[in-house]
Design a protein around this motif. Structure first.
Motif, PDB file in Angstrom:
ATOM      1  N   ARG A 135       0.760  -1.152  -0.026  1.00 31.94           N
ATOM      2  CA  ARG A 135      -0.156  -0.111   0.121  1.00 31.94           C
ATOM      3  C   ARG A 135       0.992   1.247  -0.141  1.00 31.94           C
ATOM      4  NH1 ARG A 135      -5.028  -1.172   4.261  1.00 31.94           N
ATOM      5  NH2 ARG A 135      -6.132  -2.818   2.659  1.00 31.94           N
ATOM      6  N   TRP A 136       2.071   1.311   0.662  1.00 28.96           N
ATOM      7  CA  TRP A 136       2.828   2.631   0.727  1.00 28.96           C
ATOM      8  C   TRP A 136       3.579   2.668  -0.765  1.00 28.96           C
ATOM      9  CZ3 TRP A 136       3.087   6.329   3.728  1.00 28.96           C
ATOM     10  CH2 TRP A 136       2.816   6.384   5.215  1.00 28.96           C
ATOM     11  N   ALA A 137       4.024   1.662  -1.149  1.00 30.55           N
ATOM     12  CA  ALA A 137       4.663   1.734  -2.540  1.00 30.55           C
ATOM     13  C   ALA A 137       3.467   2.030  -3.695  1.00 30.55           C
ATOM     14  CB  ALA A 137       4.994   0.401  -2.957  1.00 30.55           C
ATOM     15  N   ARG A 138       2.285   1.760  -3.487  1.00 29.82           N
ATOM     16  CA  ARG A 138       1.211   2.192  -4.367  1.00 29.82           C
ATOM     17  C   ARG A 138       0.843   3.631  -4.307  1.00 29.82           C
ATOM     18  NH1 ARG A 138      -2.696  -3.175  -5.071  1.00 29.82           N
ATOM     19  NH2 ARG A 138      -1.456  -4.425  -6.553  1.00 29.82           N
ATOM     20  N   ALA A 139       0.965   4.125  -3.041  1.00 29.39           N
ATOM     21  CA  ALA A 139       0.497   5.368  -2.495  1.00 29.39           C
ATOM     22  C   ALA A 139       1.276   6.250  -3.361  1.00 29.39           C
ATOM     23  CB  ALA A 139       0.804   5.636  -1.005  1.00 29.39           C
ATOM     24  N   ALA A 140       2.725   6.083  -3.630  1.00 30.39           N
ATOM     25  CA  ALA A 140       3.634   6.945  -4.286  1.00 30.39           C
ATOM     26  C   ALA A 140       2.984   7.089  -5.714  1.00 30.39           C
ATOM     27  CB  ALA A 140       5.135   6.648  -4.101  1.00 30.39           C
ATOM     28  N   MET A 141       2.935   5.848  -6.339  1.00 30.74           N
ATOM     29  CA  MET A 141       2.368   5.702  -7.703  1.00 30.74           C
ATOM     30  C   MET A 141       0.989   6.533  -7.891  1.00 30.74           C
ATOM     31  SD  MET A 141       4.921   4.598  -8.643  1.00 30.74           S
ATOM     32  CE  MET A 141       4.694   4.482 -10.452  1.00 30.74           C
ATOM     33  N   LEU A 142       0.037   6.446  -6.884  1.00 30.94           N
ATOM     34  CA  LEU A 142      -1.214   6.974  -6.993  1.00 30.94           C
ATOM     35  C   LEU A 142      -1.145   8.644  -7.142  1.00 30.94           C
ATOM     36  CD1 LEU A 142      -4.354   6.565  -6.622  1.00 30.94           C
ATOM     37  CD2 LEU A 142      -4.042   7.147  -4.244  1.00 30.94           C
ATOM     38  N   LEU A 143       0.041   8.905  -6.486  1.00 29.97           N
ATOM     39  CA  LEU A 143       0.133  10.569  -6.681  1.00 29.97           C
ATOM     40  C   LEU A 143       0.867  10.807  -7.992  1.00 29.97           C
ATOM     41  CD1 LEU A 143       1.893  11.331  -3.186  1.00 29.97           C
ATOM     42  CD2 LEU A 143      -0.592  11.947  -3.920  1.00 29.97           C
ATOM     43  N   VAL A 144       1.445   9.688  -8.766  1.00 27.25           N
ATOM     44  CA  VAL A 144       2.031  10.198 -10.098  1.00 27.25           C
ATOM     45  C   VAL A 144       0.993  10.137 -10.674  1.00 27.25           C
ATOM     46  CG1 VAL A 144       3.328   8.955 -11.981  1.00 27.25           C
ATOM     47  CG2 VAL A 144       4.444   9.227  -9.490  1.00 27.25           C
ATOM     48  N   MET A 145      -0.190   9.390 -10.708  1.00 26.93           N
ATOM     49  CA  MET A 145      -1.320   9.041 -11.548  1.00 26.93           C
ATOM     50  C   MET A 145      -2.078  10.525 -11.546  1.00 26.93           C
ATOM     51  SD  MET A 145      -4.741   6.601 -10.805  1.00 26.93           S
ATOM     52  CE  MET A 145      -5.252   7.967  -9.485  1.00 26.93           C
ATOM     53  N   LEU A 146      -2.150  11.005 -10.387  1.00 27.87           N
ATOM     54  CA  LEU A 146      -3.120  12.264 -10.162  1.00 27.87           C
ATOM     55  C   LEU A 146      -2.321  13.619 -10.665  1.00 27.87           C
ATOM     56  CD1 LEU A 146      -4.534  11.862  -6.439  1.00 27.87           C
ATOM     57  CD2 LEU A 146      -5.615  11.460  -8.479  1.00 27.87           C
ATOM     58  N   LEU A 147      -1.131  13.382 -10.744  1.00 24.58           N
ATOM     59  CA  LEU A 147      -0.267  14.337 -11.303  1.00 24.58           C
ATOM     60  C   LEU A 147      -0.449  14.410 -12.683  1.00 24.58           C
ATOM     61  CD1 LEU A 147       1.679  16.580 -11.072  1.00 24.58           C
ATOM     62  CD2 LEU A 147       3.724  15.109 -11.434  1.00 24.58           C
ATOM     63  N   LEU A 148      -0.407  13.374 -13.344  1.00 25.14           N
ATOM     64  CA  LEU A 148      -0.735  13.074 -14.700  1.00 25.14           C
ATOM     65  C   LEU A 148      -2.128  13.734 -15.070  1.00 25.14           C
ATOM     66  CD1 LEU A 148      -0.108  12.215 -17.646  1.00 25.14           C
ATOM     67  CD2 LEU A 148      -1.001   9.940 -16.830  1.00 25.14           C
ATOM     68  N   GLY A 149      -3.152  13.413 -14.391  1.00 27.61           N
ATOM     69  CA  GLY A 149      -4.205  14.003 -14.682  1.00 27.61           C
ATOM     70  C   GLY A 149      -4.437  15.516 -14.623  1.00 27.61           C
ATOM     71  N   PHE A 150      -3.994  16.063 -13.623  1.00 31.39           N
ATOM     72  CA  PHE A 150      -3.576  17.832 -13.553  1.00 31.39           C
ATOM     73  C   PHE A 150      -2.734  18.160 -14.698  1.00 31.39           C
ATOM     74  CE2 PHE A 150      -1.633  21.607 -12.103  1.00 31.39           C
ATOM     75  CZ  PHE A 150      -2.756  22.547 -11.670  1.00 31.39           C
ATOM     76  N   VAL A 151      -1.750  17.440 -15.233  1.00 29.46           N
ATOM     77  CA  VAL A 151      -1.199  17.819 -16.384  1.00 29.46           C
ATOM     78  C   VAL A 151      -2.099  17.773 -17.700  1.00 29.46           C
ATOM     79  CG1 VAL A 151       0.728  17.245 -18.111  1.00 29.46           C
ATOM     80  CG2 VAL A 151       1.104  17.388 -15.356  1.00 29.46           C
ATOM     81  N   LEU A 152      -2.755  16.907 -17.812  1.00 33.23           N
ATOM     82  CA  LEU A 152      -3.740  16.630 -19.001  1.00 33.23           C
ATOM     83  C   LEU A 152      -4.763  17.852 -18.914  1.00 33.23           C
ATOM     84  CD1 LEU A 152      -4.260  12.858 -18.936  1.00 33.23           C
ATOM     85  CD2 LEU A 152      -3.176  14.412 -20.657  1.00 33.23           C
ATOM     86  N   TYR A 153      -5.054  18.052 -17.683  1.00 36.99           N
ATOM     87  CA  TYR A 153      -6.198  19.267 -17.559  1.00 36.99           C
ATOM     88  C   TYR A 153      -5.507  20.502 -17.809  1.00 36.99           C
ATOM     89  CZ  TYR A 153      -8.675  23.205 -15.520  1.00 36.99           C
ATOM     90  OH  TYR A 153      -9.462  24.103 -15.320  1.00 36.99           O
ATOM     91  N   THR A 154      -4.114  21.043 -17.404  1.00 35.38           N
ATOM     92  CA  THR A 154      -3.610  22.206 -17.825  1.00 35.38           C
ATOM     93  C   THR A 154      -3.183  22.374 -19.270  1.00 35.38           C
ATOM     94  OG1 THR A 154      -1.460  21.443 -17.058  1.00 35.38           O
ATOM     95  CG2 THR A 154      -2.656  22.515 -15.590  1.00 35.38           C
ATOM     96  N   CYS A 155      -2.862  21.279 -19.813  1.00 36.36           N
ATOM     97  CA  CYS A 155      -2.824  21.312 -21.383  1.00 36.36           C
ATOM     98  C   CYS A 155      -3.777  21.215 -22.051  1.00 36.36           C
ATOM     99  CB  CYS A 155      -1.938  20.137 -21.737  1.00 36.36           C
ATOM    100  SG  CYS A 155      -0.114  19.703 -20.947  1.00 36.36           S
ATOM    101  N   GLY A 156      -5.019  20.577 -21.515  1.00 38.55           N
ATOM    102  CA  GLY A 156      -6.120  20.765 -22.312  1.00 38.55           C
ATOM    103  C   GLY A 156      -7.009  22.338 -22.066  1.00 38.55           C
ATOM    104  N   VAL A 157      -6.756  22.938 -20.986  1.00 36.05           N
ATOM    105  CA  VAL A 157      -7.186  24.327 -21.034  1.00 36.05           C
ATOM    106  C   VAL A 157      -6.498  25.187 -22.180  1.00 36.05           C
ATOM    107  CG1 VAL A 157      -6.953  26.450 -19.527  1.00 36.05           C
ATOM    108  CG2 VAL A 157      -7.578  24.145 -18.608  1.00 36.05           C
TER     109      VAL A 157
END
Length: 651
Positions: A135-157
């Motif tokens: 779970r701790w290892a996946r928590a770090a990757m979960l943050l990467v996944m959310l960061l990708l979402g925010f990048v897609l949002y800002t590029c999409g804007v």
């Protein structure tokens, strides 16, 4: 299409003219969508067992940081592994570096491949608590996944010219089962997608007059991609492809005068070359640090002399990267695959297109179709001058779709057809191509196009349906198939992690507890010892049942029904779907028919094997599983492989 500035957050970014501008985005919707994604993806991942690749990646990442030794899993670059391992090292997890799986892996390259599975399993399942560690290892990757979402949002804007374009991209991304399934896992695919998008987005600046900081930033984005996955080398095909496309289809921002245009191009190539040097330096430094304590014995091409230890050490990063790249090239060669009910002895060109149509939400596919249709309508109704892409963003749009074509063609030509996760980059790029849709709809409404308002409501409805689909599919995102599957079982359509990646063992344990079983026959799609999750499990081969198995309950991965094994004979008996039909539980008959008989297991000549690899009638999963349970088998197993290789050479 307007938004309330009171609900907006201001983000500063550097525009092409080097001036600082302000970008507003509606904070509440963006935060809510990201929170929904975190709950869906994180909630699913928190209840799943370790998947196949996570076994090797997690243990290897911890060893990189604790020992500064990269002997494990060198066929993949280290960045994703050390991101996941960082919280584990901070928590002071335990790894036994006197264990045979570690010492055995330092001898030869193939030893390392065998040993990484054993070391990774013992690290997760024996030396530490498997649930909290994963779970701790996946928590770090979960943050990467959310960061990708925010990048897609800002590029999409910026690509769509309004926050609504970015919000549409984010909503589609956050509800895609592919990203919900693989986003939190300790694998390389989501991280490389993040850096690919960042690199492609910075590429247009190289044709302008970027500052040194912008060139360095572009280089770091490239370096992050190279440190995430070796397939990111396809970026070097994107650069010339974009340049060629501008010769064939010039953009408004290109200089019209021949001499100025030539200088414009040379400036771009010079900046790309500088950025590549920065990327190379980053990769070199990371490999130098993480391999600092690794023995240089594998670097035997440099003979022993007084300065050889120093020379080997400074060249070790280059040697390690090249070895990994060569290993990746061999591993990415052709291997058997399975799609639409047919096994193939090699990869097929239509594998990823078919997976995209089957494993993407219908709402996403319909949004793509709607965007194309609206673009065609605008093109045929040219009453006023209108561009779906905001002024100054034409080159960004060009870079995105050219990189989409390059990566898609590479995937279709490549013969390594395993999983939809390898198609993560094209999927993210296709999501970004939806950004201009709200802008186009707004234009049509201003032009009093009768269907404009209807198309707008259809867009909202499809976005809502995408959210509903993601919630309804929870938590079984691995086995998700849309309505195009026509109700057919997943095992007759897809294979590998598109259906089951050994993530559903907790569901097996729940089944065992509900029926109060003291023993369960288990044929899993993986290398791990399932007893860490299912203590009652007994390893079983669904192709080789014995009379002693009669009448018992058996759980079999859906991948073993028709691809990894040939066990559809079990479907003749009472069965129950587990974890969204990624696994099946069977009540075996009181008398098991003989091999080849109706209702019986297959004969040996009809056996199928994990990854298409059968060694003297023995499945590769069984070989690795035996080494995991008894690590002392690593040496004898290696000698068996060597003897087999010598026998084949003699023949």
């Amino acid at each position: 299409m307007r938004h309330d500035p009171g609900l907006a957050v201001r983000v500063f970014y550097t525009s092409g003219d080097n001036n600082l501008k302000i970008l507003q985005f509606p904070a509440v919707p963006v935060i809510l969508v990201l929170l929904l994604m975190a709950l869906l993806a994180g909630g699913a991942a928190w209840r799943e067992s370790v998947t196949i690749d996570e076994i090797a990646h997690t243990g290897a990442g911890v060893s990189y940081l604790q020992k500064l030794d990269m002997r494990m899993n060198e066929e993949h670059p280290p960045l994703a592994k050390i991101v996941a391992a960082a919280p584990l090292v901070l928590r002071r997890v335990r790894a036994d570096y006197s264990h045979i799986s570690w010492t055995f892996s330092g001898e030869r390259m193939f030893n390392e491949y065998m040993g990484e599975w054993v070391f990774g399993h013992w690290f997760l399942m024996r030396w530490n608590d498997p649930v909290s560690t994963l779970r701790w290892a996946r928590a770090a990757m979960l943050l990467v996944m959310l960061l990708l979402g925010f990048v897609l949002y800002t590029c999409g804007v910026r690509l769509g010219g309004s926050p609504w374009g970015g919000l549409l991209c984010l909503t589609v991304y956050a509800t895609m089962p592919v990203f919900l399934a693989f986003g939190p896992l300790v694998i390389t695919d989501i991280l490389v997608t993040l850096f690919w998008i960042l690199a492609i987005w910075q590429l247009p600046q190289m044709w302008k007059s970027p500052t040194r900081a912008q060139v360095i930033y572009f280089g770091l984005a490239m370096g992050g991609a190279f440190l995430s996955k070796f397939s990111s080398g396809l970026l070097f095909f994107v650069f010339p492809a974009v340049a060629i496309s501008m010769r064939l289809w010039p953009l408004p921002e290109q200089p019209t005068e021949k001499k100025a245009r030539r200088a414009w191009r040379w400036r771009a190539w010079g900046n790309i070359a500088k950025a590549t040097l920065w990327a190379s330096l980053l990769v070199y430094l990371v490999y130098l640090i993480l391999s600092w304590n690794e023995p240089t014995d594998s670097f035997s091409v440099i003979p022993h002399f007084p300065a050889s230890p120093f020379l080997r050490r400074i060249l070790m990063p280059i040697w390690k990267y090249l070895r990994g790249l060569i290993g990746f090239a061999f591993g990415a060669g052709s291997r058997p695959t399975y799609i639409l009910g047919h096994p193939y002895s090699h990869g097929v060109w239509f594998y990823f297109p078919v997976l995209t149509f089957l494993k993407s939400p219908l709402a996403f596919l319909l949004l793509l179709a709607l965007a194309i249709a609206i673009a065609l309508v605008i093109k045929t109704r040219r009453v006023t001058q209108f561009s779906a892409i905001p002024a100054g963003m034409e080159l960004h749009w060009r870079c995105l779709w050219v990189s989409l074509v390059i990566f898609t063609v590479a995937c279709m030509l490549n013969r390594l057809d395993i999983s939809i996760r390898h198609f993560s980059i094209p999927l993210a790029l296709m999501i970004l191509l939806l950004a201009p849709l709200p802008r186009m709809l707004e234009h049509l409404r201003e032009e009093n196009w009768r269907a404009g308002r209807v198309a707008t409501w259809v867009t909202f409805a499809l976005a809502g349906i995408a959210v509903f689909t993601a919630i309804r599919a929870y938590p079984n995102y691995f086995s998700f198939l849309n309505a195009l599957s026509m109700g057919r079982p997943g095992y007759v359509l897809v294979n590998d992690s598109n259906l089951d990646w050994n993530q559903s063992l907790p569901e097996v344990e729940k089944f065992v507890e509900q029926r109060e079983l003291k023993n369960i026959l288990l044929d899993e799609y993986g290398f791990s010892d399932a007893r860490a999750y299912v203590p009652q499990a007994q390893p079983w081969d669904c192709q080789k049942p014995t009379s002693a198995d009669a009448g018992q309950w058996a759980v079999v991965s859906a991948n073993l029904m028709a691809d990894g094994s040939n066990c559809r004979w079990l479907m003749d008996y009472p069965h129950q779907e587990l974890a969204g039909a990624s696994m099946y539980a069977f009540q075996l008959p009181g008398v098991i028919p003989p091999a080849g008989a109706p209702g019986g297991p297959p004969t040996q000549e009809n056996y199928r094997y994990f990854g298409g690899v059968g060694i003297n009638g023995e499945d590769f999963r069984t070989i690795i599983g035996n080494c995991i349970r008894d690590p002392q088998q690593l040496g004898p197993t290696m000698r068996r492989f060597e003897e087999m290789g010598q026998t084949k050479k003699q023949q």
